[in-house]
Design a protein around this motif. Structure first.
Motif, PDB file in Angstrom:
ATOM      1  N   GLY A  78       0.812  -1.216   0.000  1.00  0.00           N
ATOM      2  CA  GLY A  78       0.000   0.000   0.000  1.00  0.00           C
ATOM      3  C   GLY A  78       0.842   1.260   0.000  1.00  0.00           C
ATOM      4  N   ALA A  82       1.004   3.927  -3.121  1.00  0.00           N
ATOM      5  CA  ALA A  82       0.573   5.308  -2.887  1.00  0.00           C
ATOM      6  C   ALA A  82       1.671   6.304  -3.240  1.00  0.00           C
ATOM      7  CB  ALA A  82       0.147   5.478  -1.434  1.00  0.00           C
ATOM      8  N   GLY A 146      -3.298   3.421 -11.256  1.00  0.00           N
ATOM      9  CA  GLY A 146      -4.094   4.178 -10.308  1.00  0.00           C
ATOM     10  C   GLY A 146      -3.702   5.631 -10.127  1.00  0.00           C
ATOM     11  N   HIS A 196      -3.525  13.179  -0.567  1.00  0.00           N
ATOM     12  CA  HIS A 196      -3.837  12.106  -1.507  1.00  0.00           C
ATOM     13  C   HIS A 196      -2.986  10.875  -1.235  1.00  0.00           C
ATOM     14  CE1 HIS A 196      -3.201   9.784  -5.221  1.00  0.00           C
ATOM     15  NE2 HIS A 196      -4.499   9.968  -5.369  1.00  0.00           N
ATOM     16  N   LEU A 199      -4.411   9.016   1.831  1.00  0.00           N
ATOM     17  CA  LEU A 199      -5.645   8.291   1.551  1.00  0.00           C
ATOM     18  C   LEU A 199      -5.426   7.186   0.522  1.00  0.00           C
ATOM     19  CD1 LEU A 199      -8.115  11.313   1.448  1.00  0.00           C
ATOM     20  CD2 LEU A 199      -7.765   9.692   3.320  1.00  0.00           C
ATOM     21  N   ALA A 200      -4.508   7.416  -0.414  1.00  0.00           N
ATOM     22  CA  ALA A 200      -4.236   6.404  -1.430  1.00  0.00           C
ATOM     23  C   ALA A 200      -3.622   5.156  -0.823  1.00  0.00           C
ATOM     24  CB  ALA A 200      -3.314   6.971  -2.511  1.00  0.00           C
ATOM     25  N   GLY A 203      -6.505   3.047   0.061  1.00  0.00           N
ATOM     26  CA  GLY A 203      -7.094   2.505  -1.163  1.00  0.00           C
ATOM     27  C   GLY A 203      -6.250   1.398  -1.767  1.00  0.00           C
ATOM     28  N   ILE A 206      -6.692  -1.792   0.232  1.00  0.00           N
ATOM     29  CA  ILE A 206      -7.962  -2.431  -0.104  1.00  0.00           C
ATOM     30  C   ILE A 206      -7.868  -3.123  -1.463  1.00  0.00           C
ATOM     31  CG2 ILE A 206     -10.377  -1.981  -0.675  1.00  0.00           C
ATOM     32  CD1 ILE A 206     -10.372   0.220   1.391  1.00  0.00           C
ATOM     33  N   SER A 207      -7.237  -2.459  -2.440  1.00  0.00           N
ATOM     34  CA  SER A 207      -7.087  -3.066  -3.770  1.00  0.00           C
ATOM     35  C   SER A 207      -6.254  -4.337  -3.695  1.00  0.00           C
ATOM     36  CB  SER A 207      -6.433  -2.063  -4.724  1.00  0.00           C
ATOM     37  OG  SER A 207      -7.246  -0.924  -4.900  1.00  0.00           O
ATOM     38  N   VAL A 254      -7.786   0.964   7.469  1.00  0.00           N
ATOM     39  CA  VAL A 254      -8.486   1.851   6.528  1.00  0.00           C
ATOM     40  C   VAL A 254      -9.171   2.991   7.285  1.00  0.00           C
ATOM     41  CG1 VAL A 254     -10.352   1.985   4.845  1.00  0.00           C
ATOM     42  CG2 VAL A 254      -8.767   0.051   4.800  1.00  0.00           C
ATOM     43  N   ASN A 258      -8.093   7.053   6.956  1.00  0.00           N
ATOM     44  CA  ASN A 258      -9.097   8.042   6.558  1.00  0.00           C
ATOM     45  C   ASN A 258      -9.223   9.162   7.594  1.00  0.00           C
ATOM     46  OD1 ASN A 258     -10.011   7.106   4.019  1.00  0.00           O
ATOM     47  ND2 ASN A 258     -11.168   5.489   5.007  1.00  0.00           N
TER      48      ASN A 258
END
Length: 279
Positions: A78, A82, A146, A196, A199-200, A203, A206-207, A254, A258
């Motif tokens: 992650g 990111a 992404g 970004h 938060l990325a 994401g 999760i991906s 997560v 956030n």
């Protein structure tokens, strides 16, 4: 920043959760008496107890050690995705917005091409070829698919900033373009880019978990949160500790990211409003 952070009490909770999860991922494999690959044939599907703190799975592997290893791998992927995606988006978006002309048209066309590519299907197709290349290649594929929406946002900001008086004055004074970008364009984007990237990370985790859940991500014998959740889904009701520990780690991370990302956005926006970049 100090005036904004107290207004977001959830940020402190998020920061504490992130620190605890990172400590667990980094130190957990070393404090556990079991390694992620050890098998205790005398404790198959054993519930949490003094010997196995999070219990064991169906083949006797320690859930505490496996979850720590899975969280570690998911966090590494992650963070890599990111940072790499945000850096590439900043490069493409800034060049397109500031230089304009054919540079803008070419880079915008590149962004549009990548936007119409179904990322999940591409990863499904290339996943078999990446199985022997390690997690870095897999994370690179995730990052490569992404960055486009971020690049569009950066381009729009650069288009606006290049018309500012201090940027125009710097161009007329003969200041090199790269220096203008570094001193007058990027400082106004740092709030957005930091937020970004934060938060990325969530994401990307999760991906990764989703792709690994369907068998297209991290491959055995290595584990990630996605593979652990996939392996324990059928036992969620009969042996809940196998499922809820890795799932809980994913949800906590997560949520924490956030909370911290929102606080960072508010704090950096507040600081940027009070700070003017000198011409």
């Amino acid at each position: 920043m100090r005036q904004v952070l107290p207004r977001a009490p959830g940020a402190l909770l998020g920061l504490v959760l992130i620190v605890l999860l990172c400590l667990y991922a980094g130190v957990g494999p070393y404090v556990s008496p079991w390694s992620p690959t050890d098998v205790d044939y005398g404790s198959l599907s054993a519930p949490p107890g003094p010997e196995h703190w999070f219990g064991t799975n169906r083949i006797g592997q320690d859930v505490f050690a496996q979850t720590a290893r899975g969280l570690q791998k998911s966090l590494l992927i992650g963070l890599f995705v990111a940072l790499a995606g945000t850096a590439f988006a900043a490069l493409v978006g800034t060049c397109a917005g500031y230089f304009g002309g054919w540079t803008d048209r070419a880079l915008t066309f590149l962004v549009d091409v990548f936007l119409v590519v179904p990322g999940f299907l591409v990863l499904v197709v290339v996943a078999p070829a990446l199985r022997g290349a390690g997690w870095v290649a897999y994370a690179g594929a995730l990052a490569a698919l992404g960055w486009m929406l971020t690049a569009r946002a950066v381009r729009a900001t650069a288009l606006s900033l290049r018309e500012r008086p201090y940027v125009t004055a710097a161009r007329h004074m003969g200041v090199p373009p790269l220096r203008i970008v570094r001193r007058h364009i990027l400082p106004h984007m740092i709030s957005f880019l930091i937020t970004h990237a934060t938060l990325a990370t969530a994401g990307a985790v999760i991906s990764e978990a989703g792709l690994s859940y369907f068998g297209f991500g991290v491959q055995p014998p290595d584990v990630s949160l996605g593979t652990l959740i996939a392996d324990s889904t059928e036992a969620a009701l009969t042996y809940p500790w196998m499922f809820f520990f890795p799932t809980g780690m994913l949800l906590c991370f997560v949520l924490a990211v956030n909370l911290v990302g929102e606080a960072l956005r508010r704090a950096l926006d507040f600081s940027a409003a009070r700070t003017e970049v000198p011409a």
